[in-house]
Enzyme design. Structure first.
Site, PDB file in Angstrom:
ATOM      1  N   THR A 152      13.730  -8.560  -9.889  1.00  0.00           N
ATOM      2  CA  THR A 152      14.107  -9.625  -9.129  1.00  0.00           C
ATOM      3  C   THR A 152      13.305 -10.756  -8.861  1.00  0.00           C
ATOM      4  O   THR A 152      13.508 -12.129  -8.647  1.00  0.00           O
ATOM      5  CB  THR A 152      14.752  -9.339  -7.835  1.00  0.00           C
ATOM      6  OG1 THR A 152      13.652  -8.749  -6.873  1.00  0.00           O
ATOM      7  CG2 THR A 152      15.886  -8.048  -7.803  1.00  0.00           C
TER       8      THR A 152
ATOM      9  N   ASP B  75      -9.595 -15.184  -7.268  1.00  0.00           N
ATOM     10  CA  ASP B  75      -8.834 -14.303  -6.774  1.00  0.00           C
ATOM     11  C   ASP B  75      -9.693 -13.881  -5.558  1.00  0.00           C
ATOM     12  O   ASP B  75     -10.668 -13.272  -5.643  1.00  0.00           O
ATOM     13  CB  ASP B  75      -8.406 -13.151  -7.657  1.00  0.00           C
ATOM     14  CG  ASP B  75      -7.345 -12.077  -6.898  1.00  0.00           C
ATOM     15  OD1 ASP B  75      -6.634 -12.044  -7.709  1.00  0.00           O
ATOM     16  OD2 ASP B  75      -7.896 -11.805  -5.817  1.00  0.00           O
TER      17      ASP B  75
ATOM     18  N   ARG C  76       5.753  -8.122  -5.519  1.00  0.00           N
ATOM     19  CA  ARG C  76       6.942  -8.901  -5.857  1.00  0.00           C
ATOM     20  C   ARG C  76       7.690  -7.898  -6.813  1.00  0.00           C
ATOM     21  O   ARG C  76       7.038  -7.231  -7.633  1.00  0.00           O
ATOM     22  CB  ARG C  76       6.127  -9.843  -7.059  1.00  0.00           C
ATOM     23  CG  ARG C  76       7.385 -10.877  -7.501  1.00  0.00           C
ATOM     24  CD  ARG C  76       6.625 -12.004  -8.069  1.00  0.00           C
ATOM     25  NE  ARG C  76       6.112 -12.824  -7.213  1.00  0.00           N
ATOM     26  CZ  ARG C  76       6.637 -13.785  -6.124  1.00  0.00           C
ATOM     27  NH1 ARG C  76       7.773 -13.888  -6.571  1.00  0.00           N
ATOM     28  NH2 ARG C  76       5.611 -14.414  -5.237  1.00  0.00           N
TER      29      ARG C  76
ATOM     30  N   ASP D 221      -9.834 -10.043  -5.052  1.00  0.00           N
ATOM     31  CA  ASP D 221     -10.874  -9.415  -6.079  1.00  0.00           C
ATOM     32  C   ASP D 221     -12.461  -9.805  -5.689  1.00  0.00           C
ATOM     33  O   ASP D 221     -13.397  -9.065  -5.731  1.00  0.00           O
ATOM     34  CB  ASP D 221     -10.661  -9.905  -7.360  1.00  0.00           C
ATOM     35  CG  ASP D 221      -9.639  -9.104  -8.172  1.00  0.00           C
ATOM     36  OD1 ASP D 221      -9.355  -8.040  -7.644  1.00  0.00           O
ATOM     37  OD2 ASP D 221      -9.166  -9.774  -9.178  1.00  0.00           O
TER      38      ASP D 221
HETATM   39  N1  URA Z   1      -4.440 -16.112  -4.626  1.00  0.00           N
HETATM   40  C1  URA Z   1      -5.787 -16.233  -5.013  1.00  0.00           C
HETATM   41  O1  URA Z   1      -6.709 -15.150  -4.421  1.00  0.00           O
HETATM   42  N2  URA Z   1      -6.532 -17.027  -5.693  1.00  0.00           N
HETATM   43  C2  URA Z   1      -5.559 -18.031  -5.896  1.00  0.00           C
HETATM   44  O2  URA Z   1      -6.073 -18.927  -6.451  1.00  0.00           O
HETATM   45  C3  URA Z   1      -4.254 -17.936  -5.842  1.00  0.00           C
HETATM   46  C4  URA Z   1      -3.448 -16.943  -5.198  1.00  0.00           C
END
Ligand code: URA
Length: 226
Positions: free
Chosen positions: A125, A217, A121, A220
């Site tokens: 912008t 995530d 991202r 992760d």
């Molecule tokens: N990306 C992720 O890894 N987890 C989320 O909850 C949203 C986006």
């Protein structure tokens, strides 16, 4: 498996009106997804489970592959039987979390070619920018399955699919583990021709654009980078 116009909580109380969403609610997938969601599941088990769920989901995602008849001689006699009719497939993980689903899909369709797409991202912008895209050279003859575990805002999935469409694939399906209603709505709005396959549609997004309850995530947790 629930197909078609599913009721999405929080979307103005309306069913989605475009495209097609398939929630693959097979018990094995739901069981493994619950283990995946558990915060105490470590990266090794998380990776293995994501891989297994991707394989099981690929079974449904490829359900409409066309068949043709060929003649085969069994030990008893010659007869005609069905085989998949030479359809060219491609799998495109969205970097990086999509990589966690790639091998699971390839277990079922080992002849598929693999593309990769990565976006970031732009901090000024706030628009998604493609930093990497390498698709099979014959992508215009291929039906693609784009994979990313989490369909959250839908921003990166929609952008990735737009960039991929610039290379003219024959068709695109999108496969994720968990979708937020907001992501489903956005992807269907921007790409009504793309069918979405997910193992769950969760409640909502939080203020940090994480899916609630979600799994945290995905990148992760796959790679232990938290
Ligand atoms: N990306 C992720 O890894 N987890 C989320 O909850 C949203 C986006």
């Amino acid at each position: 498996m629930k197909e078609g116009l599913i009721k999405l909580p929080g979307l103005k109380g309306e069913n989605t009106k475009m495209g097609k969403v398939t929630v693959i609610d097979h018990p094995l997938i739901q069981h493994k997804l619950t283990l995946i969601r558990n915060k105490d599941t470590g990266p090794k088990e998380f990776r293995e489970l994501v891989d297994e769920v991707a394989t099981l989901m690929a079974y449904e995602v490829t359900r409409d592959l066309p068949l043709e008849e060929v003649e085969v001689e069994t030990p008893i006699q010659k007869a005609r039987f069905k085989v998949i009719s030479g359809k060219k497939l491609g799998v495109v993980p969205i970097l990086r979390a999509g990589l966690g689903m790639l091998d699971g899909v390839l277990k079922l369709i080992p002849a598929a070619k693999v593309g990769h797409i990565g976006l970031y991202r732009d901090p000024d912008t706030l628009k998604p920018v493609e930093y990497y895209c390498k698709l099979p050279s014959d992508v215009n003859e291929r039906d693609l399955i784009v994979v990313d575990p989490m369909l959250a805002t839908g921003g990166s999935a929609a952008a990735a699919i737009s960039f991929i469409k610039e290379r003219n694939p024959r068709s695109i399906k999108f496969m994720c583990l968990i979708a937020a209603p907001e992501g489903v709505e956005r992807l269907q709005e921007e790409h009504p021709d793309v069918s979405i396959f997910t193992a769950a549609v969760d409640e909502k997004l939080n203020d940090h654009a994480y899916i609630v309850p979600g799994l945290g995530d995905a990148g992760d947790r796959l790679y232990g980078t938290k």
